[in-house]
Design a protein around this motif. Structure first.
Motif, PDB file in Angstrom:
ATOM      1  N   SER A 181      34.911  34.964  39.003  1.00 63.29           N
ATOM      2  CA  SER A 181      33.803  35.820  39.423  1.00 63.29           C
ATOM      3  C   SER A 181      33.962  36.072  40.915  1.00 63.29           C
ATOM      4  O   SER A 181      34.822  35.454  41.577  1.00 63.29           O
ATOM      5  CB  SER A 181      32.455  35.141  39.173  1.00 63.29           C
ATOM      6  OG  SER A 181      32.273  34.092  40.116  1.00 63.29           O
ATOM      7  N   GLY A 182      33.114  36.927  41.450  1.00 62.77           N
ATOM      8  CA  GLY A 182      33.133  37.160  42.889  1.00 62.77           C
ATOM      9  C   GLY A 182      32.807  35.896  43.665  1.00 62.77           C
ATOM     10  O   GLY A 182      33.428  35.588  44.683  1.00 62.77           O
ATOM     11  N   SER A 183      31.847  35.133  43.165  1.00 66.73           N
ATOM     12  CA  SER A 183      31.469  33.899  43.865  1.00 66.73           C
ATOM     13  C   SER A 183      32.610  32.887  43.862  1.00 66.73           C
ATOM     14  O   SER A 183      32.815  32.170  44.856  1.00 66.73           O
ATOM     15  CB  SER A 183      30.234  33.276  43.209  1.00 66.73           C
ATOM     16  OG  SER A 183      29.128  34.146  43.317  1.00 66.73           O
ATOM     17  N   ALA A 184      33.362  32.811  42.767  1.00 64.40           N
ATOM     18  CA  ALA A 184      34.508  31.894  42.705  1.00 64.40           C
ATOM     19  C   ALA A 184      35.599  32.352  43.676  1.00 64.40           C
ATOM     20  O   ALA A 184      36.264  31.524  44.313  1.00 64.40           O
ATOM     21  CB  ALA A 184      35.042  31.827  41.276  1.00 64.40           C
ATOM     22  N   VAL A 196      36.130  40.437  54.369  1.00 63.90           N
ATOM     23  CA  VAL A 196      35.173  41.430  53.890  1.00 63.90           C
ATOM     24  C   VAL A 196      34.885  41.156  52.414  1.00 63.90           C
ATOM     25  O   VAL A 196      35.805  41.143  51.591  1.00 63.90           O
ATOM     26  CB  VAL A 196      35.687  42.872  54.092  1.00 63.90           C
ATOM     27  CG1 VAL A 196      34.707  43.872  53.483  1.00 63.90           C
ATOM     28  CG2 VAL A 196      35.904  43.155  55.569  1.00 63.90           C
ATOM     29  N   ASP A 197      33.628  40.902  52.117  1.00 64.78           N
ATOM     30  CA  ASP A 197      33.185  40.701  50.739  1.00 64.78           C
ATOM     31  C   ASP A 197      32.806  42.079  50.193  1.00 64.78           C
ATOM     32  O   ASP A 197      31.725  42.595  50.470  1.00 64.78           O
ATOM     33  CB  ASP A 197      31.994  39.744  50.714  1.00 64.78           C
ATOM     34  CG  ASP A 197      31.531  39.451  49.291  1.00 64.78           C
ATOM     35  OD1 ASP A 197      31.910  40.206  48.368  1.00 64.78           O
ATOM     36  OD2 ASP A 197      30.776  38.476  49.108  1.00 64.78           O
ATOM     37  N   ALA A 198      33.733  42.663  49.431  1.00 60.59           N
ATOM     38  CA  ALA A 198      33.562  44.035  48.936  1.00 60.59           C
ATOM     39  C   ALA A 198      33.100  44.059  47.486  1.00 60.59           C
ATOM     40  O   ALA A 198      33.408  45.001  46.744  1.00 60.59           O
ATOM     41  CB  ALA A 198      34.874  44.806  49.098  1.00 60.59           C
ATOM     42  N   LEU A 258      36.265  40.676  45.852  1.00 60.06           N
ATOM     43  CA  LEU A 258      35.459  41.646  45.110  1.00 60.06           C
ATOM     44  C   LEU A 258      35.137  41.116  43.719  1.00 60.06           C
ATOM     45  O   LEU A 258      35.808  40.232  43.204  1.00 60.06           O
ATOM     46  CB  LEU A 258      36.180  42.992  45.030  1.00 60.06           C
ATOM     47  CG  LEU A 258      37.598  43.006  44.456  1.00 60.06           C
ATOM     48  CD1 LEU A 258      37.573  43.503  43.011  1.00 60.06           C
ATOM     49  CD2 LEU A 258      38.472  43.928  45.300  1.00 60.06           C
ATOM     50  N   SER A 259      34.078  41.679  43.151  1.00 55.62           N
ATOM     51  CA  SER A 259      33.758  41.450  41.746  1.00 55.62           C
ATOM     52  C   SER A 259      34.293  42.666  40.991  1.00 55.62           C
ATOM     53  O   SER A 259      34.151  43.790  41.452  1.00 55.62           O
ATOM     54  CB  SER A 259      32.241  41.355  41.532  1.00 55.62           C
ATOM     55  OG  SER A 259      31.690  40.272  42.246  1.00 55.62           O
ATOM     56  N   THR A 260      34.873  42.429  39.833  1.00 56.00           N
ATOM     57  CA  THR A 260      35.478  43.542  39.104  1.00 56.00           C
ATOM     58  C   THR A 260      34.479  44.268  38.196  1.00 56.00           C
ATOM     59  O   THR A 260      34.784  45.329  37.664  1.00 56.00           O
ATOM     60  CB  THR A 260      36.676  43.050  38.271  1.00 56.00           C
ATOM     61  OG1 THR A 260      36.317  41.850  37.591  1.00 56.00           O
ATOM     62  CG2 THR A 260      37.865  42.764  39.171  1.00 56.00           C
ATOM     63  N   HIS A 261      33.280  43.687  38.024  1.00 55.06           N
ATOM     64  CA  HIS A 261      32.346  44.234  37.038  1.00 55.06           C
ATOM     65  C   HIS A 261      31.226  45.075  37.644  1.00 55.06           C
ATOM     66  O   HIS A 261      30.333  45.504  36.937  1.00 55.06           O
ATOM     67  CB  HIS A 261      31.719  43.090  36.237  1.00 55.06           C
ATOM     68  CG  HIS A 261      31.204  41.967  37.104  1.00 55.06           C
ATOM     69  ND1 HIS A 261      32.011  40.934  37.517  1.00 55.06           N
ATOM     70  CD2 HIS A 261      29.995  41.751  37.652  1.00 55.06           C
ATOM     71  CE1 HIS A 261      31.303  40.109  38.283  1.00 55.06           C
ATOM     72  NE2 HIS A 261      30.078  40.593  38.391  1.00 55.06           N
ATOM     73  N   LYS A 262      31.236  45.285  38.938  1.00 54.60           N
ATOM     74  CA  LYS A 262      30.132  46.047  39.533  1.00 54.60           C
ATOM     75  C   LYS A 262      30.471  47.543  39.484  1.00 54.60           C
ATOM     76  O   LYS A 262      30.742  48.044  38.404  1.00 54.60           O
ATOM     77  CB  LYS A 262      29.831  45.496  40.924  1.00 54.60           C
ATOM     78  CG  LYS A 262      29.287  44.057  40.833  1.00 54.60           C
ATOM     79  CD  LYS A 262      28.845  43.474  42.149  1.00 54.60           C
ATOM     80  CE  LYS A 262      28.277  42.074  41.943  1.00 54.60           C
ATOM     81  NZ  LYS A 262      27.916  41.432  43.209  1.00 54.60           N
ATOM     82  N   VAL A 263      30.485  48.222  40.620  1.00 51.57           N
ATOM     83  CA  VAL A 263      30.761  49.668  40.581  1.00 51.57           C
ATOM     84  C   VAL A 263      32.140  49.948  39.966  1.00 51.57           C
ATOM     85  O   VAL A 263      32.391  51.005  39.394  1.00 51.57           O
ATOM     86  CB  VAL A 263      30.662  50.274  42.006  1.00 51.57           C
ATOM     87  CG1 VAL A 263      30.893  51.772  41.977  1.00 51.57           C
ATOM     88  CG2 VAL A 263      29.299  49.969  42.619  1.00 51.57           C
TER      89      VAL A 263
HETATM   90  C1  LIG Z   1      27.759  40.267  43.455  1.00 50.81           C
HETATM   91  C2  LIG Z   1      28.255  39.710  44.728  1.00 50.81           C
HETATM   92  C3  LIG Z   1      29.112  38.595  44.779  1.00 50.81           C
HETATM   93  C4  LIG Z   1      29.646  37.825  43.615  1.00 50.81           C
HETATM   94  O1  LIG Z   1      28.966  37.816  42.498  1.00 50.81           O
HETATM   95  P1  LIG Z   1      29.495  37.280  41.103  1.00 50.81           P
HETATM   96  O2  LIG Z   1      28.300  37.449  40.263  1.00 50.81           O
HETATM   97  O3  LIG Z   1      29.882  35.849  41.298  1.00 50.81           O
HETATM   98  O4  LIG Z   1      30.686  38.121  40.699  1.00 50.81           O
HETATM   99  C5  LIG Z   1      29.566  38.182  45.997  1.00 50.81           C
HETATM  100  N1  LIG Z   1      29.224  38.821  47.115  1.00 50.81           N
HETATM  101  C6  LIG Z   1      28.428  39.892  47.111  1.00 50.81           C
HETATM  102  C7  LIG Z   1      28.131  40.558  48.387  1.00 50.81           C
HETATM  103  C8  LIG Z   1      27.907  40.371  45.928  1.00 50.81           C
HETATM  104  O5  LIG Z   1      27.112  41.439  45.935  1.00 50.81           O
END
Ligand SMILES: *Cc1c(COP(=O)(O)O)cnc(C)c1O
Length: 405
Positions: A92-95, A195-197, A221-226
């Motif tokens: 995930s993005g957080s990981a 940069v957290d994109a 980046l997270s792959t599931h957002k935009v």
């Molecule tokens: C959504 C987000 C994440 C990571 O989120 P996950 O749910 O773990 O994929 C990290 N940083 C920002 C700025 C986000 O908006």
């Protein structure tokens, strides 16, 4: 093997969720439905494969096919984002963010990031998150006058405290970020620029906002957002950081990667290079801007006066509501949004004085720029009455007629 319909309870809930999505207006800024090709990869046999390690260097047998899958995802992402180094394994993005801390900071190090209430993210130093517990968070913010990042404050904090990492990007900051200015500050402070994109990646892939990749040491980046990919994360970086990031993702943060997700990421990296995707990315920004303007015209204040990206933070205290009350009124009318806080909010986060609206899902549901006056009317009317009022039922019907599948 039995079919998916053998669990009637879950099958029923999936059906209900599909109906909910199809009959209401999704304005959650971080959500998109993935394409059929992405979904097909997700349910494939690849999900069964254990492949700890990296292509050509696995701890498990039988990885010859998944090695090619992962390399394809890496190569396509490198091309899409112009990155030297790519890691597609973060779950995930957080990981991915945890791996960046592991790579570039020691426990207790100062890390400088955008304040959460000013549009940042919990992984950027919140006390409730590992980032705020294990590191020493420092925060820059936006100016009260124009609600844009205060680069002077950022520079002063960076030079005074010499953080290991300077972080840019967030979940509710709607303005283009000056990556060149951040690079110069990071160089002067001898800090890593990250940069957290998570939100921006889809817009970068669609080339409708500036890319952080030429400026940053590392981009997550997270792959599931935009981006419309599977639920997962990714790291892009300069070549010089390869060794430390490989080890940070695996074995430091994770075990075996989700090979079905990585295949879906490869599909996403292909689809995000098409003209259709670029048009979608441009439409998300154009519709978000127009929606902001239309809401402003109806007496709602937009944080920073508007947006450069796919989301806007709307101050609902300007119509006498809390964020949570606005979220509930809109939900009653079939408009799905997140409550949010203002940069200098006097209400606690659980209430807030704002909502966050985003347009990627509504674009995919067929709503364009010319539909935004209608959407703004729905929001305006829904906010005007307590939950369950007669307008709410009427708006629900109008929305279902417009977006219902
Ligand atoms: C959504 C987000 C994440 C990571 O989120 P996950 O749910 O773990 O994929 C990290 N940083 C920002 C700025 C986000 O908006």
């Amino acid at each position: 093997m039995s079919g998916p319909s053998t669990d009637p309870e879950i099958a029923g809930l999936i059906e209900r969720e599909s109906r909910r999505r199809a009959s209401t207006l999704q304005l959650i800024a971080s959500e998109t439905p993935a394409s059929p090709a992405v979904r097909a990869a997700l349910v494939s046999d690849l999900g069964a494969k254990y492949a700890e390690g990296y292509p050509g260097a696995r701890f498990h047998g039988g990885c010859e096919v998944v090695d090619e899958v992962e390399q394809l995802a890496i190569d396509r992402a490198a091309e899409r984002f112009g990155a030297d180094y790519v890691n597609v394994q973060p779950l995930s993005g957080s990981a991915a963010n945890l791996a960046v801390y592991a790579a570039f900071a020691q426990i207790g190090d100062p890390v400088l990031a955008l304040r959460l209430e000013h549009g940042g993210h919990q992984t950027h130093g919140s006390r409730a998150n590992f980032s705020g517990r294990w590191f020493a968070p420092l925060h820059y913010g936006v100016r009260e006058a124009d609600e844009r990042i205060d680069y002077d404050e950022l520079r002063d904090l960076a030079l005074l405290h010499r953080p290991s990492i300077i972080v840019a990007g967030g979940a509710a900051y709607s303005r283009v970020i000056d990556f060149a200015a951040l690079r110069a500050i990071a160089d002067d402070a001898e800090a890593i620029l990250w940069v957290d994109a998570a939100h921006l990646a889809g817009l970068v892939a669609g080339a409708v906002v500036p890319s952080p990749v030429p400026y940053a040491d590392v981009v997550t980046l997270s792959t599931h957002k935009v981006l419309q990919g599977p639920r997962g994360g990714m790291i892009l970086a300069r070549e010089m950081h390869r060794a430390v990031l490989q080890k940070a993702v695996q074995p430091f943060v994770q075990g075996g990667p989700a090979m079905n997700t990585i295949a879906a990421t490869a599909v996403c990296m292909r689809e995000s290079g098409t003209r259709e995707f670029a048009e979608y990315a441009a439409a998300t920004v154009a519709t978000a801007r127009r929606l902001g303007d239309e809401l402003t015209a109806r007496g709602l204040r937009i944080v920073s006066g508007g947006t450069d990206i796919h989301l806007a933070v709307v101050d609902v205290s300007s119509v006498g509501l809390t964020g949570i009350e606005a979220q509930l009124r809109l939900a009653a009318a079939g408009v799905v949004v997140d409550r949010a806080v203002l940069p200098f909010d006097h209400r606690p986060p659980a209430e807030g004085s704002a909502i966050r609206v985003g347009t990627p899902s509504s674009v995919l549901a067929g709503l364009g720029v010319d539909d935004m006056p209608t959407v703004a009317d729905w929001i305006d009317r829904a906010l005007a009455e307590p939950v369950g009022g007669p307008q709410h039922a009427a708006i629900r019907r109008e929305i279902e007629a417009r977006v219902g599948g």
